[in-house]
Design an enzyme around this catalytic site. Structure first.
Site, PDB file in Angstrom:
ATOM      1  N   GLY A  49      -4.658   9.823 -28.724  1.00 59.74           N
ATOM      2  CA  GLY A  49      -5.478   8.482 -28.182  1.00 59.74           C
ATOM      3  C   GLY A  49      -6.267   8.787 -26.965  1.00 59.74           C
ATOM      4  CB  THR A  50      -5.255  10.241 -23.756  1.00 59.44           C
ATOM      5  OG1 THR A  50      -3.915   9.392 -23.619  1.00 59.44           O
ATOM      6  CG2 THR A  50      -5.819  10.383 -22.373  1.00 59.44           C
ATOM      7  CB  SER A 177      -2.565   7.599 -31.055  1.00 54.56           C
ATOM      8  OG  SER A 177      -1.433   8.405 -30.469  1.00 54.56           O
ATOM      9  CB  THR A 215      -8.797  26.570 -33.685  1.00 53.27           C
ATOM     10  OG1 THR A 215      -9.675  27.553 -33.270  1.00 53.27           O
ATOM     11  CG2 THR A 215      -8.355  26.641 -34.966  1.00 53.27           C
ATOM     12  CB  CYS A 303       7.694   5.018 -11.522  1.00 50.76           C
ATOM     13  SG  CYS A 303       8.875   4.905 -10.354  1.00 50.76           S
TER      14      CYS A 303
HETATM   15  C1  LIG Z   1      -3.212   1.132 -26.141  1.00 55.14           C
HETATM   16  C2  LIG Z   1      -3.045   2.726 -25.955  1.00 55.14           C
HETATM   17  N1  LIG Z   1      -4.145   3.472 -25.901  1.00 55.14           N
HETATM   18  C3  LIG Z   1      -4.259   4.993 -25.611  1.00 55.14           C
HETATM   19  C4  LIG Z   1      -2.799   5.447 -25.670  1.00 55.14           C
HETATM   20  C5  LIG Z   1      -2.706   6.887 -25.481  1.00 55.14           C
HETATM   21  O1  LIG Z   1      -2.534   7.684 -26.771  1.00 55.14           O
HETATM   22  P1  LIG Z   1      -2.001   9.141 -26.796  1.00 55.14           P
HETATM   23  O2  LIG Z   1      -0.536   8.947 -26.026  1.00 55.14           O
HETATM   24  O3  LIG Z   1      -1.869   9.398 -28.190  1.00 55.14           O
HETATM   25  O4  LIG Z   1      -2.800  10.074 -25.785  1.00 55.14           O
HETATM   26  C6  LIG Z   1      -1.697   4.758 -26.045  1.00 55.14           C
HETATM   27  C7  LIG Z   1      -0.354   5.228 -25.759  1.00 55.14           C
HETATM   28  O5  LIG Z   1       0.584   4.704 -26.107  1.00 55.14           O
HETATM   29  C8  LIG Z   1      -1.763   3.318 -26.094  1.00 55.14           C
HETATM   30  O6  LIG Z   1      -0.698   2.612 -26.123  1.00 55.14           O
END
Ligand SMILES: Cc1ncc(COP(=O)(O)O)c(C=O)c1O
Length: 362
Positions: A49-50, A177, A215, A303
């Site tokens: 997701g990031t 994700s 890849t 934290c």
């Molecule tokens: C709303 C949201 N966006 C992005 C992410 C990031 O996803 P990833 O952990 O696959 O990088 C998260 C992860 O918990 C999330 O809750």
């Protein structure tokens, strides 16, 4: 497992070994696309997701013509969205970060007020990760499109928890994700609506239609595809089951324990997430107390350098530092049962009683 063994080929290779892997990759692309009502060619696989959030935000910024760029996001986004915008702000992009109400939901009127002729991108999440609240994406999409802006939606917490139809939502970019759907960690995807202008953010080979080089992680992607198909098949019944467990947890806790309440809207949210405050309790101490009793919960707080900063989401919806620190996030999942929820309720009761007792003596 097959992709770690007999189908180990490189999906970019022409030989049959590579083509077998390629078939797995493309099957997964269709499975993920089907879950969100997209075409397979609109799915770009990423490391999670990031990366998908970064690709959407930096990719659209780079593709935007003209020197003046304005972008809109909101205060309760995940750091995977907030941090790219912070970086863009430092690079001279004008970023508006919208506030949200106590219900944890963005008001589309605020988007309307903030949008400008030079707004390039609006990025609003689908479901909030700490509160579960669902944002009015379709309304925001109309506002963004009327102004000629692209809409990115971080759907990490919504996928598999609520129906996702990118056509009905009007999202141009939608982040997913795998691990939120029980696929392995380290795989995700970005939906890119056909015709959306987005440059890559990394350069290399021609993978993923020149949108994301490298890849492909075929085992992870194949698993993500399988997980997407399972999630789609079970969505309705699982949502209902989790909603019942969540309500049982919340109603009993609120009923039995004084000084508790739900953070954010109770109504407009995904079924598995509950955020509850326990006045007078230190959330971190509660996490440890529940961990010792066998329950994995979180505060949602970060934290930093040894100092505990309260959750930016809870602060954004107007909680005091004390109440934000006294809040706990409970996430229910496919493996959870009524018996476990009942045991959790008992464990919460015992932990709160103990922690409140020792804080009185402290
Ligand atoms: C709303 C949201 N966006 C992005 C992410 C990031 O996803 P990833 O952990 O696959 O990088 C998260 C992860 O918990 C999330 O809750």
């Amino acid at each position: 497992m097959a992709c770690l063994g007999q189908t180990y080929g490189n999906a970019s290779s022409i030989h049959h070994f590579g083509q077998a892997a390629k078939q797995r990759l493309e099957a997964a692309r269709r499975q993920v696309a089907a879950l969100i009502n997209a075409s397979a060619t609109e799915i770009v696989f990423t490391s999670g997701g990031t990366e998908a959030d970064n690709l959407a935000i930096f990719g659209v910024t780079r593709a935007a013509a003209g020197p003046r760029k304005h972008m809109i996001t909101c205060a309760i986004e995940h750091p995977a969205v907030l941090m790219p915008f912070k970086q863009l702000g430092e690079e001279g992009v004008d970023v508006t970060c919208l506030r949200v109400g106590g219900n944890g939901i963005v008001n589309p009127d605020d988007v309307q007020r903030a949008i400008r002729p030079d707004t390039v991108l609006v990025s609003i999440m689908h479901a909030n990760n700490e509160l579960g609240t669902i944002q009015p994406v379709a309304e925001i999409a109309r506002i963004a499109h009327d102004a000629g802006a692209v809409l990115h939606v971080d759907g990490v917490q919504a996928l598999g928890k609520t129906p996702v139809d990118v056509q009905a939502l009007g999202a141009d970019l939608y982040t997913m994700s795998g691990h939120k759907l029980y696929a392995p960690k380290g795989v995700g995807a970005l939906y890119v609506r056909k015709g959306t202008r987005m440059f890559p953010i990394a350069y290399g080979g021609h993978h993923e239609r020149d949108r994301r080089p490298g890849t492909e992680n075929v085992p992870g992607i194949a698993a993500f595809g399988a997980a997407a198909e399972l999630a789609g098949r079970r969505l309705g019944e699982e949502t209902e089951r989790l909603g019942m467990l969540r309500d049982r947890l919340e109603n009993t806790v609120l009923d039995r324990i004084p000084g508790t309440g739900i953070n954010g809207s109770r109504w407009n949210r995904v079924a598995n997430t509950s955020n509850i405050y326990f006045d007078g309790i230190d959330g971190e101490a509660m996490v440890i107390a529940l961990d010792l009793r066998g329950f994995a919960v979180s505060t949602g707080a970060a934290c930093s350098s040894g100092a505990l900063s309260p959750s930016h989401v809870l602060k954004a919806i107007g909680l005091t530092d004390d109440r934000a620190r006294a809040s706990m996030r409970f996430s229910l999942g496919r493996a959870n049962t009524v018996e476990q929820v009942d045991a959790l309720i008992e464990a919460i009761g015992a932990s709160v009683a103990h922690l409140r007792r020792i804080s009185v003596h402290a």
